[in-house]
Design an enzyme around this catalytic site. Structure first.
Site, mmCIF file in Angstrom:
data_model
loop_
_atom_site.group_PDB
_atom_site.id
_atom_site.type_symbol
_atom_site.label_atom_id
_atom_site.label_comp_id
_atom_site.label_asym_id
_atom_site.label_seq_id
_atom_site.Cartn_x
_atom_site.Cartn_y
_atom_site.Cartn_z
ATOM 1 N N GLY A 30 0.662 -1.170 -0.004
ATOM 2 C CA GLY A 30 -0.136 -0.129 -0.048
ATOM 3 C C GLY A 30 0.936 1.203 0.183
ATOM 4 C CG ASP B 204 9.942 8.666 7.982
ATOM 5 O OD1 ASP B 204 9.545 8.147 6.818
ATOM 6 O OD2 ASP B 204 10.973 9.457 8.085
ATOM 7 N N GLY B 205 6.705 7.780 6.498
ATOM 8 C CA GLY B 205 5.857 8.186 5.514
ATOM 9 C C GLY B 205 6.432 9.527 4.721
ATOM 10 N NE ARG C 120 3.566 8.779 -7.808
ATOM 11 C CZ ARG C 120 4.044 7.576 -6.977
ATOM 12 N NH1 ARG C 120 5.397 6.999 -7.388
ATOM 13 N NH2 ARG C 120 3.207 7.008 -5.895
ATOM 14 C CG ASP D 28 5.573 -3.229 -4.612
ATOM 15 O OD1 ASP D 28 6.318 -4.222 -4.821
ATOM 16 O OD2 ASP D 28 6.242 -2.211 -4.131
ATOM 17 C CG ASN D 29 7.987 -0.254 -7.202
ATOM 18 O OD1 ASN D 29 7.191 0.246 -6.389
ATOM 19 N ND2 ASN D 29 9.240 -0.566 -6.591
HETATM 20 P P1 AMP Z 1 9.184 1.220 -2.753
HETATM 21 O O1 AMP Z 1 10.566 0.580 -2.659
HETATM 22 O O2 AMP Z 1 9.709 2.942 -2.539
HETATM 23 O O3 AMP Z 1 8.539 0.936 -4.052
HETATM 24 O O4 AMP Z 1 8.656 1.254 -1.404
HETATM 25 C C1 AMP Z 1 7.958 -0.141 -1.008
HETATM 26 C C2 AMP Z 1 6.935 0.067 0.091
HETATM 27 O O5 AMP Z 1 7.477 0.725 1.208
HETATM 28 C C3 AMP Z 1 5.576 0.850 -0.393
HETATM 29 O O6 AMP Z 1 4.421 0.467 0.044
HETATM 30 C C4 AMP Z 1 5.999 2.215 0.290
HETATM 31 O O7 AMP Z 1 4.966 3.028 0.348
HETATM 32 C C5 AMP Z 1 6.601 1.679 1.586
HETATM 33 N N1 AMP Z 1 7.604 2.949 1.865
HETATM 34 C C6 AMP Z 1 9.035 3.201 1.408
HETATM 35 N N2 AMP Z 1 9.447 4.303 2.246
HETATM 36 C C7 AMP Z 1 8.665 4.347 3.041
HETATM 37 C C8 AMP Z 1 8.649 5.354 4.227
HETATM 38 N N3 AMP Z 1 9.681 6.126 4.449
HETATM 39 N N4 AMP Z 1 7.639 5.484 5.032
HETATM 40 C C9 AMP Z 1 6.383 4.749 4.814
HETATM 41 N N5 AMP Z 1 6.642 3.650 3.684
HETATM 42 C C10 AMP Z 1 7.376 3.799 3.050
HETATM 43 MG MG MG Z 2 6.604 1.500 -4.568
#
Ligand code: AMP
Ligand code: MG
Length: 486
Positions: free
Chosen positions: A81, A115-116, A166, A244-245
């Site tokens: 998510g 941390d979002g 984005r 997921d990407n």
């Molecule tokens: P990504 O590798 O950027 O596609 O991230 C994989 C998952 O981790 C996705 O669900 C992102 O929303 C979550 N995510 C990545 N970095 C953070 C962050 N700093 N805080 C919360 N969720 C994160």
């Molecule tokens: Mg992602």
């Protein structure tokens, strides 16, 4: 921004409503006029800055985080998510609607232990690469802006938070379908609801029935193949091709440790965490298919396996065909007088592969070598690239075959000019992004970022005084590998 809220209104169990949290002392680091036009905006202003830094509500926005899952580095994670991206809704533009998302807008129910937030360096990289890929005609999500702040965030050390705004035609990923297949086994209602929504929004030429579903998957396979053909042709490594990407529309999406090739290297790995090279540059075509198979698996409750397999079988020929046609334009291989196109494609692919193998063996710069090849006097016996080769006789053999394939060129200058329209002089080299980031970090100076952005929106044009941006990286900037801690 004028929003509609179709996803929010029609798919209420597919997200959680969540409000973003503002970043302190927000300031524009970058703004894309081109992206702004897509949603009917002109110039940045203070009200927009407050809205897009989540310090004020945007009129008409709904604010939600979508739920999905995905295969990460080959293993299935049942729930991911939007952990740090909050969608405002679909902004209506002159040629269609674009989701607007604040990446780094604060925690959501899907943040797990995160941390979002997004750190400035990763937000700046996403901003630059989105606009750079778009200028190279690579299908991609876009970036309206990047906003800096003085909000501290912790990664390996203390950094500051930023938000990338984005724009994406859709945020629906392969992982959405995986989530609603595996979390609601035996009850495909949600899967059907999601697919019907996807069709209505993004494939309006297809009907919401068995024939439409079948054709839809063919189109997903083909757009994914096309996207990856573009990556291989421009020398782009995504770095985290988890399902997921992967966008359902075949747009490049969710940028992390990506890189453009400097030196051509088939086994180039840009992601610090990718120890086995799963997502190495040369693996991308195969991983694209692997990911499509995971999507197909999630669709088995609603699309017959035979149809899914038939569609998957179109992936490889489709990718090869797109790749060869992009490379033909770069190398000047015209198809005007070709009789047997399948045979010609095979021969051209062999010629192209011999060329990239020589680049690999001689550790040559990918983009600069192509640019140089495009300036060759095709009637002359020697190419300027010859001097860069250790094994000149191998190169001479290849060059002879290449000259024969190009054939007679009536107007060499026009031919060379054409090549320049397909071989960028300027690409987003990692070290260039890094220099722009260091200036912001150390001097609060975003002028290099702005200069780089300007340059990369016209990647094919000679730009006076900018030659240094076309150089191979200095020692410190070679083989920069990015971590995922963004
Ligand atoms: P990504 O590798 O950027 O596609 O991230 C994989 C998952 O981790 C996705 O669900 C992102 O929303 C979550 N995510 C990545 N970095 C953070 C962050 N700093 N805080 C919360 N969720 C994160
Ligand atoms: Mg992602």
């Amino acid at each position: 921004m004028r929003f509609k809220q179709d996803f929010f209104e029609q798919l209420d169990s597919f997200y959680t409503q969540v409000y973003p949290q503002g970043i302190s002392n927000p300031h524009w680091l970058g703004w894309s006029d081109d992206a702004a036009k897509l949603i009917g905006l002109e110039k940045p202003n203070d009200a927009l800055l407050m809205q897009l830094s989540a310090n004020a509500a945007a009129p008409g926005a709904s604010y939600y985080a979508q739920v999905y899952s995905g295969h990460q580095f080959g293993g299935y994670t049942p729930r991911l998510g939007d952990g740090r991206s909050i969608i405002l809704g679909e902004a209506i533009g002159p040629n269609g609607a674009w989701d607007v998302a604040l990446k780094g807008g604060g925690p959501t129910p899907y943040s797990r232990h995160g941390d979002g937030r997004a750190v400035m360096r990763s937000a700046v990289r996403e901003f630059l690469v989105s606009e750079a890929l778009a200028a190279l005609s690579v299908p991609t999500s876009r970036a309206l802006a990047v906003i800096g702040s003085d909000l501290p965030v912790w990664r390996e050390s203390q950094e500051t938070a930023a938000i990338t705004v984005r724009l994406a035609k859709s945020h629906i990923r392969f992982g959405h379908f995986e989530y609603f297949c595996y979390s609601e086994k035996g009850a495909p209602d949600k899967l059907i609801q999601l697919l019907n929504f996807t069709l209505a929004q993004h494939f309006p030429h297809l009907t919401a029935d068995a024939a439409g579903y079948k054709q839809w998957f063919v189109e997903v396979v083909q757009s994914t193949a096309k996207m990856i053909a573009h990556w291989q042709a421009v020398g782009f490594a995504h770095g985290v091709m988890n399902t997921d990407n992967m966008s359902i529309l075949g747009d490049t999406f969710d940028f992390g440790p990506f890189a453009f090739l400097d030196t051509f290297k088939e086994d180039f790995i840009c992601n610090h965490s990718d120890h086995d090279g799963r997502y190495a540059f040369g693996q991308q075509p195969g991983i694209g298919l692997w990911n499509l198979k995971r999507l197909a698996q999630a669709l088995t409750p609603i699309i017959p396996s035979d149809d899914l397999i038939a569609a998957l079988n179109t992936y490889q020929p489709s990718l090869v065909s797109h790749y060869v046609s992009l490379m033909r334009a770069k190398l000047g291989l015209s198809t005007d007088s070709c009789l047997d196109s399948a045979e010609q494609e095979k021969q051209d692919l062999a010629l192209i592969s011999q060329f990239t193998v020589m680049l690999d063996n001689n550790q040559l710069d990918y983009s600069n070598s192509l640019r140089k090849m495009g300036q060759v006097d095709i009637s002359s016996q020697y190419s300027p690239l010859r001097d860069d080769m250790l094994n000149v006789s191998e190169f001479d053999r290849w060059y002879q075959a290449y000259q024969a394939r190009v054939g007679d060129v009536a107007d060499v200058a026009a031919w060379q000019q054409q090549r320049n329209l397909h071989n960028p002089k300027y690409i987003l080299r990692n070290y260039l992004a890094q220099e722009a980031i260091i200036d912001i970090e150390e001097k609060a100076d975003n002028s290099k970022l702005l200069q780089l952005q300007q340059l990369l929106t016209r990647p094919y044009d000679e730009q006076p005084d900018m030659d240094h941006y076309a150089k191979r990286p200095p020692d410190w900037g070679q083989g920069l590998v990015m971590s995922c801690s963004s």
